[in-house]
Design a protein around this motif. Sequence first.
Motif, PDB file in Angstrom:
ATOM      1  N   ASP A 179     -81.538  27.579  28.149  1.00 10.72           N
ATOM      2  CA  ASP A 179     -81.812  28.356  26.940  1.00 10.72           C
ATOM      3  C   ASP A 179     -82.856  27.664  26.065  1.00 10.72           C
ATOM      4  N   VAL A 180     -82.728  26.347  25.936  1.00 12.60           N
ATOM      5  CA  VAL A 180     -83.709  25.591  25.152  1.00 12.60           C
ATOM      6  C   VAL A 180     -85.087  25.696  25.794  1.00 12.60           C
ATOM      7  N   LEU A 181     -85.144  25.539  27.105  1.00 10.46           N
ATOM      8  CA  LEU A 181     -86.432  25.598  27.800  1.00 10.46           C
ATOM      9  C   LEU A 181     -87.073  26.976  27.670  1.00 10.46           C
ATOM     10  N   ALA A 182     -86.259  28.016  27.712  1.00 13.97           N
ATOM     11  CA  ALA A 182     -86.797  29.373  27.573  1.00 13.97           C
ATOM     12  C   ALA A 182     -87.413  29.569  26.191  1.00 13.97           C
ATOM     13  N   GLU A 183     -86.749  29.046  25.155  1.00 12.32           N
ATOM     14  CA  GLU A 183     -87.302  29.178  23.810  1.00 12.32           C
ATOM     15  C   GLU A 183     -88.593  28.389  23.661  1.00 12.32           C
ATOM     16  N   VAL A 184     -88.608  27.166  24.186  1.00  9.87           N
ATOM     17  CA  VAL A 184     -89.825  26.363  24.103  1.00  9.87           C
ATOM     18  C   VAL A 184     -90.961  27.036  24.866  1.00  9.87           C
ATOM     19  N   ASP A 216     -78.915  14.979  28.247  1.00  5.53           N
ATOM     20  CA  ASP A 216     -78.903  14.369  26.916  1.00  5.53           C
ATOM     21  C   ASP A 216     -80.283  14.499  26.276  1.00  5.53           C
ATOM     22  N   LEU A 217     -80.410  14.009  25.061  1.00  2.89           N
ATOM     23  CA  LEU A 217     -81.665  14.192  24.331  1.00  2.89           C
ATOM     24  C   LEU A 217     -82.821  13.484  25.019  1.00  2.89           C
ATOM     25  N   ALA A 218     -82.593  12.284  25.531  1.00 15.59           N
ATOM     26  CA  ALA A 218     -83.668  11.550  26.199  1.00 15.59           C
ATOM     27  C   ALA A 218     -84.204  12.331  27.393  1.00 15.59           C
ATOM     28  N   LEU A 219     -83.315  12.852  28.223  1.00 12.59           N
ATOM     29  CA  LEU A 219     -83.749  13.634  29.379  1.00 12.59           C
ATOM     30  C   LEU A 219     -84.455  14.904  28.932  1.00 12.59           C
ATOM     31  N   LEU A 220     -83.949  15.556  27.899  1.00 12.04           N
ATOM     32  CA  LEU A 220     -84.597  16.766  27.390  1.00 12.04           C
ATOM     33  C   LEU A 220     -86.035  16.471  26.968  1.00 12.04           C
ATOM     34  N   ILE A 221     -86.248  15.353  26.292  1.00 13.73           N
ATOM     35  CA  ILE A 221     -87.604  14.987  25.866  1.00 13.73           C
ATOM     36  C   ILE A 221     -88.517  14.832  27.079  1.00 13.73           C
ATOM     37  N   HIS A 222     -88.039  14.155  28.114  1.00 20.02           N
ATOM     38  CA  HIS A 222     -88.846  13.973  29.323  1.00 20.02           C
ATOM     39  C   HIS A 222     -89.166  15.310  29.992  1.00 20.02           C
ATOM     40  N   ILE A 223     -88.198  16.220  29.995  1.00 19.88           N
ATOM     41  CA  ILE A 223     -88.432  17.532  30.605  1.00 19.88           C
ATOM     42  C   ILE A 223     -89.447  18.331  29.796  1.00 19.88           C
ATOM     43  N   LEU A 224     -89.287  18.333  28.479  1.00 16.45           N
ATOM     44  CA  LEU A 224     -90.210  19.095  27.628  1.00 16.45           C
ATOM     45  C   LEU A 224     -91.633  18.541  27.704  1.00 16.45           C
ATOM     46  N   ALA A 225     -91.755  17.253  27.939  1.00 13.50           N
ATOM     47  CA  ALA A 225     -93.086  16.644  28.029  1.00 13.50           C
ATOM     48  C   ALA A 225     -93.885  17.199  29.206  1.00 13.50           C
ATOM     49  N   ARG A 226     -93.206  17.850  30.150  1.00 13.80           N
ATOM     50  CA  ARG A 226     -93.911  18.431  31.296  1.00 13.80           C
ATOM     51  C   ARG A 226     -94.659  19.710  30.928  1.00 13.80           C
ATOM     52  N   PHE A 227     -94.327  20.308  29.777  1.00 16.38           N
ATOM     53  CA  PHE A 227     -95.122  21.462  29.318  1.00 16.38           C
ATOM     54  C   PHE A 227     -96.521  20.960  28.997  1.00 16.38           C
ATOM     55  N   GLU A 254     -92.567   7.665  27.010  1.00 19.17           N
ATOM     56  CA  GLU A 254     -93.038   9.032  26.784  1.00 19.17           C
ATOM     57  C   GLU A 254     -94.045   9.097  25.628  1.00 19.17           C
ATOM     58  N   PRO A 255     -95.336   9.149  25.926  1.00 19.22           N
ATOM     59  CA  PRO A 255     -96.352   9.158  24.861  1.00 19.22           C
ATOM     60  C   PRO A 255     -96.326  10.410  23.986  1.00 19.22           C
ATOM     61  N   LYS A 256     -95.755  11.499  24.476  1.00 20.76           N
ATOM     62  CA  LYS A 256     -95.694  12.710  23.656  1.00 20.76           C
ATOM     63  C   LYS A 256     -94.620  12.629  22.575  1.00 20.76           C
ATOM     64  N   LEU A 257     -93.708  11.663  22.670  1.00 20.92           N
ATOM     65  CA  LEU A 257     -92.686  11.474  21.643  1.00 20.92           C
ATOM     66  C   LEU A 257     -93.342  10.851  20.418  1.00 20.92           C
ATOM     67  N   ALA A 258     -93.257  11.543  19.291  1.00 16.21           N
ATOM     68  CA  ALA A 258     -93.954  11.115  18.077  1.00 16.21           C
ATOM     69  C   ALA A 258     -93.559   9.705  17.670  1.00 16.21           C
ATOM     70  N   ASN A 259     -94.520   9.009  17.103  1.00 18.86           N
ATOM     71  CA  ASN A 259     -94.326   7.610  16.723  1.00 18.86           C
ATOM     72  C   ASN A 259     -93.647   7.509  15.359  1.00 18.86           C
ATOM     73  N   VAL A 260     -92.474   8.099  15.274  1.00 20.76           N
ATOM     74  CA  VAL A 260     -91.752   8.148  14.006  1.00 20.76           C
ATOM     75  C   VAL A 260     -90.272   8.372  14.306  1.00 20.76           C
ATOM     76  N   LEU A 261     -89.421   7.894  13.425  1.00 22.46           N
ATOM     77  CA  LEU A 261     -87.984   8.099  13.585  1.00 22.46           C
ATOM     78  C   LEU A 261     -87.325   8.174  12.216  1.00 22.46           C
ATOM     79  N   HIS A 262     -86.493   9.201  12.053  1.00 20.34           N
ATOM     80  CA  HIS A 262     -85.634   9.294  10.873  1.00 20.34           C
ATOM     81  C   HIS A 262     -84.220   8.978  11.324  1.00 20.34           C
ATOM     82  N   LEU A 263     -83.669   7.849  10.853  1.00 22.23           N
ATOM     83  CA  LEU A 263     -82.353   7.382  11.290  1.00 22.23           C
ATOM     84  C   LEU A 263     -81.521   7.020  10.060  1.00 22.23           C
TER      85      LEU A 263
END
Length: 457
Positions: A179-184, A216-227, A254-263
């Motif tokens: 569902d997430v991939l379809a929306e993206v 998990d979120l890490a895997l999702l980021i790697h998958i989305l980076a393939r777009f 993953e270079p597409k992951l923004a160089n920022v974090l809100h924690l």
Amino acid sequence: MAKLLIKTFGCQMNEYDSSKMADVLKASHGYELTDDAEAADLVLLNTCSVREKASEKVFSELGRLKEWKDAKPGRVVGVGGCVASQEGEVIARRAPAVDLVFGPQTLHRLPELLEQTRRTHKPAIDIRFPEIEKFDHLPEPRVEGPTAFVSIMEGCSKYCTFCIVPYTRGEEVSRPLDDVLAEVDALVRQGVREITLLGQNVNAYQGSMADGGSCDLALLIHILARFETLGRIRFTTSHPAHFSDALIDAYASEPKLANVLHLPVQSGSDRILAMMKRGYTRAQFLEKIARLRSLRPDIGLSSDFIVGFPSETEEDFEQTMALIEAARFDFAYSFVYSPRPGTPAANLRDGVPMAVKQARLERLQARIRDLGIAFTERLVGTAQTVLVEKVSRRGNGQLAGKTHCNRWLNFDGPESLIGHFAEVRITESLTNSLRGELIGITAGEALTETNIETRGA
């Protein structure tokens, strides 16, 4: 043509929900968005419970809307979001002008609620928690511009003692990966170049997969980076207790992951963190930050702080200040503690005088401000990748976009760059933004430097 005005309060999750309210009512009743209250036929308040006296502020707004509604027959007023979940039928009783009351998980039912109140001439109320049902009933996302939010989970199961969110948004429920991939995919086909993944506790994401596993979120980021045309990925808001090794490693790989974090850390005192039921210690938090800094030394780091939690001593506060020095945050949302009715902390004796709370808050904010200035000044002279989002408010041929570290940057350039990634050298650091000069476009973009030059850069 029917006009819809939505007033959004609070977090990015609410911004996302408001966009979905607009999509739902556009598809069902043809409502077009407007910023003009006098032109509107329907006004929705998408509320937030996090701020102090949130409910009273909503009722104050509803008092003003009564005059608006009385001025023209047929006008409709609705209240959604977390205050709606918290107050429910009380809203309709206290504010007779209200026709609709709905929660974050029932916004997809707005069309039928609207028809119900028109038919019965009574308030239509639905604040249930039907888990993740709403995503199955939303129209395909519509977007303007190169950035978009994508909600990947709902609710929170942490039950921090100061927080009302689990009671207003329900338990954590993750959307299935497909569902997430379809929306993206739908967003990318509309030209979106950057997405922000949203959740109250986004790094607790566990989306079901077609093979029966979970993502998990890490895997999702790697998958989305393939777009291929998706150039940047952000996420918010994270919980330190769930900030996994895999997610930290994603910053390295993953270079597409923004160089920022809100924690959000909330406090630097182990005693206060335990009272808050945060589930980590200051040492554990700082260890995660140290690992991130080792992978990305120039990462932008922001956090949340609550100052003056019940029984907070001067020593507790000094530990918070020491944590700030160790972590080197460059931005923060910080507030004086105030009790939220219905939360466990509301039953604690709040013995910290308001004057002490305010003095501590001002000291904390001043230090964060200084660290932020130092952070942006270090950017001067560096080349930054910027997603060009719009024409700058400054005008005069300037464009505006955000750096990886989430700073607005203004620079001269042609409007043909909007929606593209550009390389910009930072020339000046200002209070709330940066200025720079265009170097060229990022490799792989459709434009070329020759195109840019011939179009007036």
